[in-house]
Scaffold this motif. Structure first.
Motif, short mmCIF file in Angstrom:
data_model
loop_
_atom_site.label_atom_id
_atom_site.label_comp_id
_atom_site.label_asym_id
_atom_site.label_seq_id
_atom_site.Cartn_x
_atom_site.Cartn_y
_atom_site.Cartn_z
N ILE A 260 0.85 -1.18 0.00
CA ILE A 260 0.00 0.00 0.00
C ILE A 260 0.89 1.24 0.00
O ILE A 260 1.89 1.28 0.73
CB ILE A 260 -0.94 0.00 1.22
CG1 ILE A 260 -1.81 -1.26 1.22
CG2 ILE A 260 -1.83 1.25 1.23
CD1 ILE A 260 -2.71 -1.37 2.44
N THR B 203 -6.26 5.30 -8.08
CA THR B 203 -5.95 6.07 -6.88
C THR B 203 -7.21 6.39 -6.09
O THR B 203 -8.20 6.84 -6.66
CB THR B 203 -5.27 7.41 -7.25
OG1 THR B 203 -4.14 7.14 -8.07
CG2 THR B 203 -4.81 8.15 -6.00
N SER C 87 -3.99 7.25 -1.94
CA SER C 87 -3.30 5.96 -1.83
C SER C 87 -3.52 5.13 -3.09
O SER C 87 -4.60 5.13 -3.68
CB SER C 87 -3.79 5.17 -0.62
OG SER C 87 -3.05 3.97 -0.47
N PRO D 293 0.36 4.96 0.74
CA PRO D 293 -0.42 6.13 1.15
C PRO D 293 0.44 7.40 1.12
O PRO D 293 1.66 7.36 1.25
CB PRO D 293 -0.84 5.81 2.58
CG PRO D 293 -0.33 4.43 2.86
CD PRO D 293 0.78 4.17 1.89
N GLN D 294 -0.25 8.52 1.00
CA GLN D 294 0.42 9.81 1.01
C GLN D 294 -0.51 10.84 1.63
O GLN D 294 -1.67 10.95 1.25
CB GLN D 294 0.79 10.23 -0.42
CG GLN D 294 1.43 11.60 -0.54
CD GLN D 294 1.82 11.91 -1.96
OE1 GLN D 294 2.59 11.18 -2.57
NE2 GLN D 294 1.27 12.97 -2.51
N VAL E 134 -4.77 3.52 6.60
CA VAL E 134 -5.26 3.26 5.24
C VAL E 134 -5.48 1.76 5.12
O VAL E 134 -4.57 0.96 5.38
CB VAL E 134 -4.27 3.76 4.17
CG1 VAL E 134 -4.70 3.32 2.78
CG2 VAL E 134 -4.16 5.29 4.23
N MET F 236 2.67 5.77 -5.79
CA MET F 236 1.96 7.01 -6.03
C MET F 236 2.55 7.77 -7.21
O MET F 236 1.92 8.64 -7.78
CB MET F 236 2.01 7.90 -4.78
CG MET F 236 1.15 7.40 -3.65
SD MET F 236 -0.61 7.42 -4.03
CE MET F 236 -0.89 9.17 -4.20
#
Length: 274
Positions: free
Chosen positions: A54, A168, A81, A56-57, A197, A157
């Motif tokens: 995964i 996304t 994410s 995530p940001q 997440v 990402m």
């Protein structure tokens, strides 16, 4: 549509403090630990097992204060994410659904699509903290609880334009409903939140299975104005918002928020009822 209650009691914790040494990088927002995978995924012919990653940001709204990632309760922030499936026994040429998930007591079910969700909880606890999501009208519009979004497996990402395609999940205009406890108090333990997440698999019977999740670094959420924390001791310095340092993963100094064992969590998840 039902959601399987098969989440372990806690996620791995990222230590609150580390020694920032060689290899440290500059970043603008809290970072996430590597995802914990709770369920095994396989190709439809069961010849290939998948590992979930995964990505995530977090965008906007956070700053470092006294080495804690911090925001204000009324700050808006955004979480985006993607995720990927990595073949463990053969190259993944088509990492899309359908695929198979081993759920509960070795029950094999068909996953017809994936969804990514966002939630929050108290660091070191399974107690949920409510997140609210605003419309483009922001404070003047309605507030809702962010819902999981359908997402196709893709990659990092950087491999896709954020928020404009099916690869996304993008959760915009988020806020914490409440602030953390004991902010700025010298004689009480500071409370922390973490963002989580989650990757769900939606099965052919309409139910959802939690497949993997990734938790953020601990976060302080303030509920009062910046001036309340700007005292003479400079204990909660808010003047350096432009300097945002994420400690390196190579650092070795840990405090009581040390990273929990992934193996222990997987064992705990297997002991829970399906």
């Amino acid at each position: 549509m039902s959601t399987a209650g098969n989440k372990p009691s806690s996620l791995p914790l990222i230590q609150r403090r580390r020694t920032v040494g060689h290899g440290s990088r500059l970043d603008s927002d809290p970072f996430f630990v590597e995802a914990v995978q709770y369920k095994d995924l396989f190709s439809m012919d069961q010849s290939n097992k998948y590992k979930v990653r995964i990505f995530p940001q977090i965008d906007r709204g956070f700053f470092l204060s006294d080495n804690d990632w911090t925001c204000y309760r009324r700050n808006y922030f955004q979480v985006s994410s993607t995720f990927s499936l990595i073949g463990m026994s053969a190259p993944v040429t088509d990492p899309e659904c359908p695929c198979l998930v081993v759920d509960g007591e070795q029950t094999v079910r068909t996953v017809v699509r994936f969804l990514v969700g966002i939630s929050a909880q108290i660091s070191g606890s399974d107690k949920k903290i409510e997140l609210v999501q605003h419309t483009p009208k922001r404070d003047k519009g309605p507030q809702t609880t962010p819902h999981a979004q359908p997402v196709r497996a893709s990659g990092s990402m950087h491999s896709t334009a954020i928020g404009i395609n099916s690869n996304t999940a993008c959760f915009e205009r988020l806020q914490f409903k409440t602030a953390t406890a004991n902010n700025g108090k010298r004689r009480a333990a500071q409370q922390y939140y973490v963002l989580v997440v989650e990757l769900f698999g939606e099965c052919d019977d309409g139910s959802r299975v939690l497949i993997a999740a990734s938790a953020s670094s601990p976060i302080v959420v303030r509920g009062r104005s910046p001036g309340h924390y700007a005292d003479g001791s400079n204990r909660r310095n808010t003047s350096g918002h432009g300097t945002k340092i994420t400690p390196s993963y190579s650092a070795t100094t840990f405090d009581r928020y040390a990273l929990s064992s992934h193996a222990a969590l997987r064992t705990a998840s297997n002991m829970l009822p399906s």
